[in-house]
Design an enzyme around this catalytic site. Structure first.
Site, PDB file in Angstrom:
ATOM      1  CG  ASN A   1      37.454  40.999  19.540  1.00 49.79           C
ATOM      2  OD1 ASN A   1      37.208  42.163  19.256  1.00 49.79           O
ATOM      3  ND2 ASN A   1      37.832  40.615  20.751  1.00 49.79           N
TER       4      ASN A   1
ATOM      5  CD  GLU B   1      30.986  53.386  34.721  1.00 50.58           C
ATOM      6  OE1 GLU B   1      31.739  53.284  35.690  1.00 50.58           O
ATOM      7  OE2 GLU B   1      31.239  52.882  33.621  1.00 50.58           O
TER       8      GLU B   1
ATOM      9  CG  HIS C   1      39.169  79.250  40.805  1.00 43.59           C
ATOM     10  ND1 HIS C   1      39.709  80.519  40.875  1.00 43.59           N
ATOM     11  CD2 HIS C   1      39.749  78.551  41.821  1.00 43.59           C
ATOM     12  CE1 HIS C   1      40.594  80.573  41.857  1.00 43.59           C
ATOM     13  NE2 HIS C   1      40.633  79.386  42.455  1.00 43.59           N
TER      14      HIS C   1
ATOM     15  CE  LYS D   1      34.814  44.794  33.716  1.00 44.76           C
ATOM     16  NZ  LYS D   1      34.710  45.838  34.751  1.00 44.76           N
TER      17      LYS D   1
ATOM     18  CD1 TRP E   1      29.581  47.535  21.619  1.00 46.15           C
ATOM     19  CD2 TRP E   1      31.555  48.349  20.972  1.00 46.15           C
ATOM     20  NE1 TRP E   1      29.697  48.806  22.126  1.00 46.15           N
ATOM     21  CE2 TRP E   1      30.892  49.340  21.745  1.00 46.15           C
ATOM     22  CE3 TRP E   1      32.812  48.643  20.462  1.00 46.15           C
ATOM     23  CZ2 TRP E   1      31.441  50.583  22.016  1.00 46.15           C
ATOM     24  CZ3 TRP E   1      33.357  49.883  20.735  1.00 46.15           C
ATOM     25  CH2 TRP E   1      32.677  50.835  21.502  1.00 46.15           C
TER      26      TRP E   1
ATOM     27  CD  GLU F   1      36.020  54.936  39.987  1.00 48.38           C
ATOM     28  OE1 GLU F   1      36.452  55.572  39.029  1.00 48.38           O
ATOM     29  OE2 GLU F   1      35.499  53.812  39.863  1.00 48.38           O
TER      30      GLU F   1
END
Ligand code: F6R
Length: 602
Positions: free
Chosen positions: A99, A482, A498, A597, A73, A475
């Site tokens: 990594n 996502e 507001h 992740k 990545w 949530e």
């Protein structure tokens, strides 16, 4: 995030490495590659999905019974063939997968260039095989050359290294990036994460910072990099089955994990009982308490704040990890409870280090035994949700919430702020919540699937809630954006007037999280307010609530629980809504674009 796999044994390495790479896919990646050793070093790597790369390059024809593999990545250098790992030295004898980030790579490049080395990628990693080559040319053997190299690296790294000159060993090094060793029979593995080795072994050793492992097909010797001292560590027996890490007949990991929530919560509540006293003592002695987390874990922390205030009368400050260092004060009287599913989130680790440097005590709540955060913490608490493969957190959210609710009850007992009877009843209700979660899933799933079909083409979604309903709304909005790529915004219902109300017009879907309790009637007014402006209200309310039903387009009825436990039931239709809309839109909910992740860079 980058994933490492390594193999040494009697079987063809490439096939096992390829399988391991596929099991690491969930960490998020943009390129992948494998290096093996037979009479020479073989390497294949490219940008793209593993299956496509394999179709193009055919990993299966790589000979050798030792090798390393990597999913990358990008952090240094764009995703490309030349930047994909493994990286090799100029002589083509040493291959490295990495990594993490090597902070002083420019300095090392300069040093190596002045010694005649050339570089073919934009990565920080390429200095590593060349520095090993440099030290081997000075007369060091492979192990010594790795040790000398690593002692010159600044930054964080998990490394897997092989050398043509010593093809009977695989070397692994760890500093601030996860790495495990899988112990097989006449074969050994290294990997960033347990699921990569689960089909082959359940015995693993979790490496710690500052350690290197010299791994042959029959043994793994762990040494401290600085002193060379041998470290004895018992392997862990992993109780996760292969099936637990696979989809179990569900079309996606996310759906499987949504349905695993009763177990995740049950296991977590059971295990928490042993740990809670230590955490309570720490918090009760604190002058200031921070709950620090990112993303979904941050929403769990907000729910924790609410429960700690309501039940235990304790005030906490909830901070997004990446904002901690700029906005917070920590000292000897501070306790920071870091919440992180992976235990590897760089922003959260950074907040922990900043607080620690200022004298704060650190507790963590994580789902991953042996993760980096556990080594940084004075007290380690675990959720027991099992491995979560879907990128979007679902069951780990519920496990975190369950843990924090249990903590609030225990703290309330210790502070004697509520009657024993009341707290006992709450504790009993909480332990029954796994069944309520199961019932809720069964009740809401068909309805939510239907709603998802009707709203799949929406371009904007609003989520509103009050009190504990607000973090639930947050949530829900995060899940939808996502995995379904729909702009979704959560706002406290009282804030509508507001500003956000200006955006509510005919046909705009507004998910209203109507929880029972003190905020109920005010929430009802907000629902009416939205309905009056033509918004399509999809309301979540307790079963049998006839009032809400009068003002909404869709009503999702949730079995009754105590207000404080509603996050564990109300979140289910919201997770399912995001999941089904994602599927309806032809997306892959398990692998949302641009997301990983485990986010191990700041
Ligand atoms: C959202 C999601 C992320 C994570 C966040 C923190 O579905 O998964 O927002 O919650 O990256 O990750 P952990 O909990 O591993 O620190």
């Amino acid at each position: 995030m980058c994933g490492i796999i390594g193999y040494i044994g009697k079987r063809q390495a490439a096939a096992i490495l390829l399988d391991g790479l596929k099991r690491l896919e969930y960490r998020g990646y943009d390129s992948a590659g494998i290096a093996t050793i037979s009479d020479k070093l073989h390497m294949k790597k490219d940008k793209g999905k593993i299956e496509e790369i394999d179709r193009r390059l055919n990993f299966a024809d790589m000979p050798g019974t030792i090798g390393i593999g990597h999913t990358r990545w990008a952090t240094h250098g764009e995703p490309s063939q030349k930047n994909a790992h493994p990286h090799i030295d100029n002589a083509g004898k040493i291959a490295v997968v990495h990594n993490g980030i090597i902070e002083n790579y420019e300095h090392l490049r300069h040093f190596l260039r002045s010694n005649g080395y050339s570089f073919y990628s934009d990565t920080d990693t390429e200095v590593v095989p060349n520095l090993i080559n440099y030290f081997m040319r000075q007369g060091h053997d492979f192990e010594e050359a790795v040790r000398s190299t690593v002692s010159r690296l600044k930054g964080s790294y998990a490394l897997g290294i092989v050398s043509l000159d010593e093809p009977d060993k695989l070397i692994a090094v760890r500093k601030e990036s996860p790495l495990i060793i899988g112990l097989g029979v006449d074969e050994m593995f290294i990997a960033s994460d347990v699921p990569a080795v689960l089909p082959y072994t359940k015995r693993v050793i979790v490496m710690e910072d500052g350690e290197m492992a010299i791994v042959t097909s029959v043994k793994a010797i762990i040494k401290r990099v600085d002193s060379g001292e041998i470290v004895e560590r018992k392997p862990l027996e992993i109780t996760w089955t292969i099936e637990m890490a696979e989809k179990r007949g569900y079309p996606h990991f996310m759906l499987k994990e949504i349905h695993e929530q009763p177990d995740a919560v049950r296991e977590t509540l059971r295990a928490a009982q042993k740990e809670l006293d230590g955490l309570c003592d720490m918090l009760l002695n604190a002058k200031r308490i921070y709950l620090v987390a990112c993303g979904t874990a941050y929403h769990a922390a907000l729910i924790g704040k609410y429960a700690l205030a309501q039940l235990a009368g304790m005030s906490t400050e909830v901070v997004i990890s990446s904002e901690f260092q700029e906005s917070c004060m920590a000292d000897e009287g501070t306790v920071l409870l870091a919440i992180s599913q992976s235990g590897e989130t760089a922003d959260t680790l950074k907040a922990v280090r900043v607080a620690k440097a200022n004298g704060a005590k650190i507790a963590c709540l994580t789902n991953v035994v042996g993760s980096s955060i556990t080594r940084e913490s004075d007290l380690v608490c675990h959720t027991y949700a099992g491995p979560e493969i879907g990128v979007a957190a679902t069951k780990t959210f519920s496990a975190q919430v369950a843990y924090l609710l249990s903590l609030a009850i225990r703290l309330a007992e210790k502070r004697s702020l509520k009657s024993k009877k009341e707290l006992n009843e709450l504790a009993i209700q909480l332990h029954k919540i796994p069944e309520t979660i199961l019932d809720t899933l069964q009740i809401v799933e068909p309805k939510v699937k239907d709603i998802a079909r009707r709203h799949k083409d929406a371009t904007n979604f609003f989520f509103i809630g009050r009190g504990i309903g607000y973090p639930i709304a947050m949530e829900g909005a995060l899940k939808l954006k996502e995995i379904a790529y729909i702009h979704s915004e959560a706002t406290p219902a009282g804030e509508l007037k507001h500003g956000p109300l200006a955006l509510i017009q005919r046909g705009v879907p507004v998910v209203a999280v109507v929880v029972p309790g003190a905020s109920y009637s005010r929430m009802l007014s907000n629902v009416e307010e939205v309905g009056a402006r033509g918004g399509e209200v999809i309301a979540l309310a307790v079963e049998g609530d006839v009032e809400v039903g009068k003002h909404v387009t869709e009503l999702i009825q949730i079995p009754k629980t105590h207000e404080l436990f509603t996050p564990l039931t109300y979140i289910l239709p919201l997770q399912l809504l995001a999941y089904f809309i994602s599927v309806e839109r032809g997306l892959d909910p398990d692998r949302p674009r641009h997301l990983a992740k485990s986010v191990t860079v700041e």
